[in-house]
Design an enzyme around this catalytic site. Structure first.
Site, PDB file in Angstrom:
ATOM      1  N   CYS A  45       0.830  -1.195   0.000  1.00  0.00           N
ATOM      2  CA  CYS A  45       0.000   0.000   0.000  1.00  0.00           C
ATOM      3  C   CYS A  45       0.868   1.250   0.000  1.00  0.00           C
ATOM      4  O   CYS A  45       2.066   1.197   0.261  1.00  0.00           O
ATOM      5  CB  CYS A  45      -0.912   0.003   1.219  1.00  0.00           C
ATOM      6  SG  CYS A  45      -1.877  -1.521   1.393  1.00  0.00           S
ATOM      7  N   ARG A 103       1.083   1.771  -6.117  1.00  0.00           N
ATOM      8  CA  ARG A 103       1.293   0.810  -5.026  1.00  0.00           C
ATOM      9  C   ARG A 103      -0.014   0.177  -4.557  1.00  0.00           C
ATOM     10  O   ARG A 103       0.010  -0.750  -3.735  1.00  0.00           O
ATOM     11  CB  ARG A 103       1.979   1.498  -3.844  1.00  0.00           C
ATOM     12  CG  ARG A 103       3.373   2.005  -4.142  1.00  0.00           C
ATOM     13  CD  ARG A 103       3.984   2.617  -2.909  1.00  0.00           C
ATOM     14  NE  ARG A 103       4.215   1.617  -1.872  1.00  0.00           N
ATOM     15  CZ  ARG A 103       5.382   1.026  -1.656  1.00  0.00           C
ATOM     16  NH1 ARG A 103       6.420   1.327  -2.400  1.00  0.00           N
ATOM     17  NH2 ARG A 103       5.522   0.144  -0.688  1.00  0.00           N
ATOM     18  N   TRP A 161      -3.855  -1.659  -1.387  1.00  0.00           N
ATOM     19  CA  TRP A 161      -3.918  -2.911  -2.133  1.00  0.00           C
ATOM     20  C   TRP A 161      -4.336  -3.959  -1.117  1.00  0.00           C
ATOM     21  O   TRP A 161      -3.614  -4.251  -0.162  1.00  0.00           O
ATOM     22  CB  TRP A 161      -2.557  -3.261  -2.742  1.00  0.00           C
ATOM     23  CG  TRP A 161      -2.587  -4.454  -3.644  1.00  0.00           C
ATOM     24  CD1 TRP A 161      -2.881  -4.481  -4.963  1.00  0.00           C
ATOM     25  CD2 TRP A 161      -2.305  -5.811  -3.264  1.00  0.00           C
ATOM     26  NE1 TRP A 161      -2.796  -5.765  -5.444  1.00  0.00           N
ATOM     27  CE2 TRP A 161      -2.446  -6.605  -4.427  1.00  0.00           C
ATOM     28  CE3 TRP A 161      -1.949  -6.439  -2.069  1.00  0.00           C
ATOM     29  CZ2 TRP A 161      -2.240  -7.979  -4.430  1.00  0.00           C
ATOM     30  CZ3 TRP A 161      -1.749  -7.808  -2.058  1.00  0.00           C
ATOM     31  CH2 TRP A 161      -1.895  -8.572  -3.227  1.00  0.00           C
ATOM     32  N   ASN A 205       1.075  -0.339   6.081  1.00  0.00           N
ATOM     33  CA  ASN A 205       1.492  -1.182   4.967  1.00  0.00           C
ATOM     34  C   ASN A 205       2.156  -2.406   5.559  1.00  0.00           C
ATOM     35  O   ASN A 205       3.096  -2.294   6.340  1.00  0.00           O
ATOM     36  CB  ASN A 205       2.475  -0.417   4.059  1.00  0.00           C
ATOM     37  CG  ASN A 205       2.951  -1.246   2.883  1.00  0.00           C
ATOM     38  OD1 ASN A 205       2.341  -2.243   2.526  1.00  0.00           O
ATOM     39  ND2 ASN A 205       4.063  -0.835   2.288  1.00  0.00           N
ATOM     40  N   GLY A 206       1.662  -3.604   5.218  1.00  0.00           N
ATOM     41  CA  GLY A 206       2.209  -4.840   5.753  1.00  0.00           C
ATOM     42  C   GLY A 206       1.108  -5.784   6.168  1.00  0.00           C
ATOM     43  O   GLY A 206      -0.070  -5.594   5.820  1.00  0.00           O
ATOM     44  N   GLU A 211       8.953 -13.065 -20.516  1.00  0.00           N
ATOM     45  CA  GLU A 211       8.688 -11.683 -20.147  1.00  0.00           C
ATOM     46  C   GLU A 211       7.656 -11.052 -21.084  1.00  0.00           C
ATOM     47  O   GLU A 211       6.787 -10.290 -20.646  1.00  0.00           O
ATOM     48  CB  GLU A 211       9.993 -10.881 -20.158  1.00  0.00           C
ATOM     49  CG  GLU A 211       9.836  -9.397 -19.862  1.00  0.00           C
ATOM     50  CD  GLU A 211       9.339  -9.080 -18.464  1.00  0.00           C
ATOM     51  OE1 GLU A 211       9.011  -7.909 -18.215  1.00  0.00           O
ATOM     52  OE2 GLU A 211       9.269  -9.998 -17.618  1.00  0.00           O
ATOM     53  N   LYS A 233       4.053  -9.431 -19.878  1.00  0.00           N
ATOM     54  CA  LYS A 233       3.595  -8.073 -20.169  1.00  0.00           C
ATOM     55  C   LYS A 233       2.169  -8.091 -20.716  1.00  0.00           C
ATOM     56  O   LYS A 233       1.341  -7.267 -20.346  1.00  0.00           O
ATOM     57  CB  LYS A 233       4.534  -7.380 -21.183  1.00  0.00           C
ATOM     58  CG  LYS A 233       5.895  -7.039 -20.653  1.00  0.00           C
ATOM     59  CD  LYS A 233       5.894  -5.884 -19.675  1.00  0.00           C
ATOM     60  CE  LYS A 233       5.806  -6.305 -18.250  1.00  0.00           C
ATOM     61  NZ  LYS A 233       6.851  -6.898 -17.563  1.00  0.00           N
ATOM     62  N   GLU A 252      -0.377  -9.140 -17.943  1.00  0.00           N
ATOM     63  CA  GLU A 252      -0.447  -8.140 -16.870  1.00  0.00           C
ATOM     64  C   GLU A 252      -1.419  -7.023 -17.204  1.00  0.00           C
ATOM     65  O   GLU A 252      -2.212  -6.611 -16.343  1.00  0.00           O
ATOM     66  CB  GLU A 252       0.941  -7.520 -16.645  1.00  0.00           C
ATOM     67  CG  GLU A 252       1.848  -8.258 -15.713  1.00  0.00           C
ATOM     68  CD  GLU A 252       3.158  -7.520 -15.504  1.00  0.00           C
ATOM     69  OE1 GLU A 252       3.603  -7.419 -14.355  1.00  0.00           O
ATOM     70  OE2 GLU A 252       3.732  -7.026 -16.492  1.00  0.00           O
ATOM     71  N   HIS A 286       5.796 -31.226 -26.313  1.00  0.00           N
ATOM     72  CA  HIS A 286       5.708 -32.072 -25.121  1.00  0.00           C
ATOM     73  C   HIS A 286       4.415 -31.800 -24.357  1.00  0.00           C
ATOM     74  O   HIS A 286       4.377 -31.944 -23.130  1.00  0.00           O
ATOM     75  CB  HIS A 286       6.932 -31.865 -24.227  1.00  0.00           C
ATOM     76  CG  HIS A 286       8.205 -32.354 -24.837  1.00  0.00           C
ATOM     77  ND1 HIS A 286       8.549 -33.686 -24.881  1.00  0.00           N
ATOM     78  CD2 HIS A 286       9.189 -31.689 -25.484  1.00  0.00           C
ATOM     79  CE1 HIS A 286       9.708 -33.824 -25.500  1.00  0.00           C
ATOM     80  NE2 HIS A 286      10.119 -32.614 -25.878  1.00  0.00           N
ATOM     81  N   LYS A 345       2.659  -2.209  -7.763  1.00  0.00           N
ATOM     82  CA  LYS A 345       4.005  -2.085  -8.307  1.00  0.00           C
ATOM     83  C   LYS A 345       5.040  -2.782  -7.443  1.00  0.00           C
ATOM     84  O   LYS A 345       5.859  -3.540  -7.920  1.00  0.00           O
ATOM     85  CB  LYS A 345       4.353  -0.603  -8.459  1.00  0.00           C
ATOM     86  CG  LYS A 345       5.739  -0.343  -9.012  1.00  0.00           C
ATOM     87  CD  LYS A 345       5.851  -0.794 -10.448  1.00  0.00           C
ATOM     88  CE  LYS A 345       7.169  -0.448 -11.063  1.00  0.00           C
ATOM     89  NZ  LYS A 345       7.292  -0.963 -12.434  1.00  0.00           N
TER      90      LYS A 345
END
Length: 608
Positions: free
Chosen positions: A2, A27, A74, A100-101, A481, A485, A488, A504, A603
Site C-alpha cells: 500500500c 502501489r 492494495w 502497509n504490511g 517476459e 507483459k 499483466e 511435449h 508495483k
C-alpha cells in the site's frame, strides 16, 4: 504494497496528501483515505482510486488542518470497501493509523481486545493497531505506540496521529518501507520517495525496528526501546518531471520510450576501454575477490526473475561461472546450498520486494557474498546487501515493468563481462562486447521507430484471448517476459514456452484462434525455431515472428513480421523485449484496459 504519505507543517495538509497519494497510486488502488488531525480526527475514506477520494473531499469542503496521514490500499485482509479502507481509528477515535504490511497475529489480538470491550468496524488486520495503542495510552503517545508494537507479530510500515498530540506523526517500520522527508519548515513521511520529490530532496530511510516522531520543526528518531539514533540524510536525484507522464497517454508508453536514455544511464561511466572490461565500483570486489567466486545464484520475482534467467546465460557463456536462478519466495524455505564462494545477486527494481529481501537475509546469514541489483537508491535491499549495482533508470511508475527490466538485463551483461575478463575472456572479446553494450541505446531507438507497425499488428489480433510466446536460448526468458507483459495489462491468457517444449504437451492447445509470437531472430537456434514455426502453422495457429534486420528467413512462413535491428545473441533479448512491450501496450489499449494500473496488481510487492 500500500501507499502511505503524511505531512506536518505550516501549509494545509490535504492538497499535499492527495498529491502524494496520486504519486503512490501504483502501489495500490482498491481504496483510499485521509485523516486530518487536530483536536479531533477528520477521516475521509472511499472505495476506488484516489480521484474518487479527491472528489469526496471537495464535496465535503477542503479541510484546513496542517497535519495528516493518507493511504492508498492494495487489499490483503478484507475485501475492498469503505469500512476496510485506511486510515483506521480506535473505537473512541483517539488514534488514527495507516499501515502497509501484514499483522500475522491480528486474529488473536482482536479477540483479546474485543474481550476488553473494544469494538471493531472493519475486517482488516490493521485495525488492531490503533485499538492496541488506545489500550496502552496513559499520556505518552510514543510510549503507547512502542508498547502496542511489542505485542504485534508481522510486518508494518506505520504512520500514526493522535488527538492528544496535534501536529505530531509517529512513524515505525518493520519489514515495510518507510522514508522520512525533511522539508522547509515541514516534515513528511511516505512509503516511497516518489511522493516526496515535489517537496524535498533530503530524506532518511528507516530500518527495521526504528521509529520517528515528526513535528513541523523537527524529527526525532529512536528504536523501539526509545533509544535515540542518528540517521544519515540522503539526497534524491530525481526530477519532479520524471515522475509525471509528460505528453504521453500512459506512464507505460513513456517508460518504454525512456529506455534508450535509461539504459544509457545504466551504462554511463561503466565501460572501461583501457582494460576492455566494465567498471562497477558499487560491487566493491577486488580482482582477487572475484576470482574466488565459483558459483552465482540470482534471486528475483516476476520480471526481475526473467532478467535473472537472461543473466544465467550471460554468466555461464561469457564468464564461465555456474549460475542458477532462484524464485526469491522459495529461496529461504528450501535451505539452499550456499558457500562463502557463492555470489548471490538479488534483483529488485524497487529494492523493497519482500521475498527478495528475505532471500538477501538468508544468503547473508549463510555467509554468501551478496550484491544487489536495484533501481531505487537507498532502498532496503540495497542497504542490507551493502554492495551491488544501481540501475539509475529513473522512477518507474507503471505497474508493468519496462525500463526496469531492460536496465537489469544490461547490468547483468556488464557484470558478466567484468567477471569474464577476470577469468578467461580475452581483451579482443571484451572490446567487442563493450561495443555491443554501447550500441544498445541506439538499437532500441530503432525498435521504437517500428511502433506504428507494431500497433497495426496488435490491432489485427485484438480479439484473441489466448497467446503463446516461444523462444530459444537467450530469447526463451524474453518469451516469458513478453507473455507476462501481455497478461499483466490486457488480462488475456498468455504463456511463454521454450520452443522445444511445445511438442511435449502444450501444442495440443494450438488452433486458428491462438496466435503464436515466435522469437525468430538471426541468432543461434534460428533453424530450430523455423521448425517450431512450421509445427504451429500445421496446427493452423497464426504466427507473429520477431526477426532481425534484413533477415528474411521467416518472411514466407509468418502471418506478421516485427523487425528489430540485427544484433548478437547477447543484445537480442533487449531489442526483442522492447518490441513485445509495445505490442502488449497497444493490444491492451485497443481492448480498453487500464494500462498503468491493472486490476489486482501493485508495483512494489512488500508483503509475502
Amino acid at each position: 504494497m500500500c501507499g502511505i504519505v503524511g505531512y506536518t507543517g505550516p501549509k494545509t495538509a490535504t492538497p499535499i496528501l492527495i498529491d502524494g497519494l496520486k504519486r503512490l497510486e501504483y502501489r495500490g488502488y482498491d481504496s483510499a483515505g485521509i485523516c486530518l488531525a487536530d483536536k479531533s480526527l477528520n477521516v475521509i475514506r472511499t472505495v476506488g482510486k484516489v480521484r474518487t477520494l479527491e472528489d469526496r473531499v471537495k464535496e465535503l469542503g477542503l479541510p484546513t488542518e496542517h497535519c495528516g496521514i493518507a493511504h492508498t490500499r492494495w487489499a490483503t485482509h478484507g475485501a475492498p470497501s469503505e469500512a476496510n479502507a485506511h486510515p483506521h481509528t480506535d473505537d473512541k477515535k483517539q488514534f488514527a493509523v495507516v499501515h502497509n504490511g501484514i499483522i500475522d497475529n491480528y486474529a488473536c489480538l482482536r479477540k483479546k481486545l474485543e474481550a476488553q470491550g473494544h469494538r471493531f468496524s472493519s475486517d482488516t488486520d490493521s485495525e488492531v493497531i490503533p485499538q492496541l495503542i488506545a489500550e496502552f495510552y496513559q499520556g505518552d503517545f510514543c510510549k503507547a505506540v512502542t508498547q502496542a508494537l511489542s505485542k504485534v507479530s508481522g510486518t508494518y510500515g506505520l504512520a500514526i496521529t493522535s488527538i492528544y498530540d496535534p501536529g505530531v506523526i509517529v512513524v515505525a517500520r518493520y519489514g515495510s518501507p518507510i522514508v522520512i522527508g525533511f522539508g522547509n519548515g515541514c516534515n513528511l513521511v511516505a512509503s516511497d520517495i516518489t511522493a516526496l520529490v515535489p517537496y524535498t530532496r533530503e530524506v532518511s530511510y528507516l530500518n527495521d525496528g526504528e521509529m520517528a516522531i515528526l513535528s513541523s520543526d523537527k524529527v526525532e528518531m529512536c528504536n523501539l526501546d526509545n533509544v535515540p539514533i542518528e540517521k544519515r540524510v540522503a539526497t534524491i536525484d530525481w526530477d519532479v518531471e520524471a515522475t509525471g507522464k509528460g505528453s504521453y497517454e500512459h506512464f507505460m508508453l513513456k517508460e518504454i520510450h525512456e529506455q534508450p536514455d535509461a539504459i544509457g544511464n545504466t551504462i554511463r561511466g561503466r565501460l572501461n576501454h583501457q582494460l576492455d572490461s566494465t567498471r562497477l565500483g558499487g560491487l566493491n570486489m577486488t580482482p582477487h575477490d572475484m576470482a574466488k567466486i565459483n558459483r552465482i545464484v540470482i534471486a528475483g520475482c516476476g520480471s526481475s526473475m526473467h532478467a535473472g534467467w537472461v543473466g544465467e546465460y550471460y554468466f555461464e557463456e561469457i564468464a564461465r561461472i555456474p549460475t542458477e536462478v532462484e524464485q526469491a519466495a522459495e529461496f529461504r524455505y528450501r535451505n539452499p546450498i550456499i558457500t562463502p564462494d557463492t555470489l548471490v545477486l538479488p534483483i529488485s527494481q524497487s529494492g523493497e520486494t519482500a521475498d527478495t529481501l528475505a532471500a538477501v537475509r538468508e544468503a547473508t546469514n549463510k555467509g554468501a557474498t551478496v550484491a544487489a541489483i536495484c533501481n531505487v537508491v537507498g532502498s532496503t535491499i540495497a542497504r542490507e546487501a551493502g554492495r551491488g549495482v544501481y540501475l539509475h533508470a529513473g522512477p518507474e511508475i507503471s505497474v508493468a515493468s519496462t525500463k526496469g527490466f531492460t536496465c537489469q538485463v544490461t547490468a547483468l551483461l556488464m557484470l558478466a563481462v567484468m567477471f569474464g575478463r577476470n577469468r578467461h575472456l580475452g581483451r579482443e572479446q571484451g572490446a567487442e562486447l563493450l561495443k555491443e553494450i554501447a550500441s544498445i541505446p541506439d538499437l532500441i531507438r530503432q525498435v521504437l521507430k517500428q511502433a506504428p507497425v507494431i500497433e497495426r499488428i496488435a490491432a489485427k489480433y485484438v480479439k484473441a484471448d489466448n497467446f503463446f510466446y516461444i523462444g530459444r536460448g537467450y530469447l526463451y526468458p524474453t518469451a516469458l517476459e513478453g507473455a507476462l507483459k501481455l497478461k499483466e495489462i490486457s488480462y488475456v491468457h498468455a504463456e511463454g514456452y521454450h520452443a522445444a517444449e511445445l511438442k511435449h504437451g502444450s501444442i495440443a492447445l494450438l488452433e486458428e484462434n491462438v496466435p503464436v509470437v515466435a522469437m525468430a531472430n538471426a541468432v543461434p537456434g534460428q533453424d530450430k525455431m523455423i521448425g517450431n514455426i512450421r509445427e504451429c502453422l500445421a496446427r493452423h495457429a497464426p504466427v507473429i515472428a520477431v526477426v532481425s534486420g534484413d533477415d528474411h528467413t521467416a518472411d514466407e512462413l509468418a502471418d506478421d513480421i516485427i523487425r528489430v535491428p540485427m544484433s548478437s545473441r547477447y543484445v537480442a533479448p533487449l531489442t526483442t523485449i522492447v518490441a513485445l512491450q509495445l505490442f502488449a501496450y497497444y493490444f491492451a489499449k485497443f481492448r480498453g484496459c487500464p494500462i498503468d494500473q491493472p486490476r489486482n496488481l501493485a508495483k512494489s510487492v512488500t508483503v509475502e
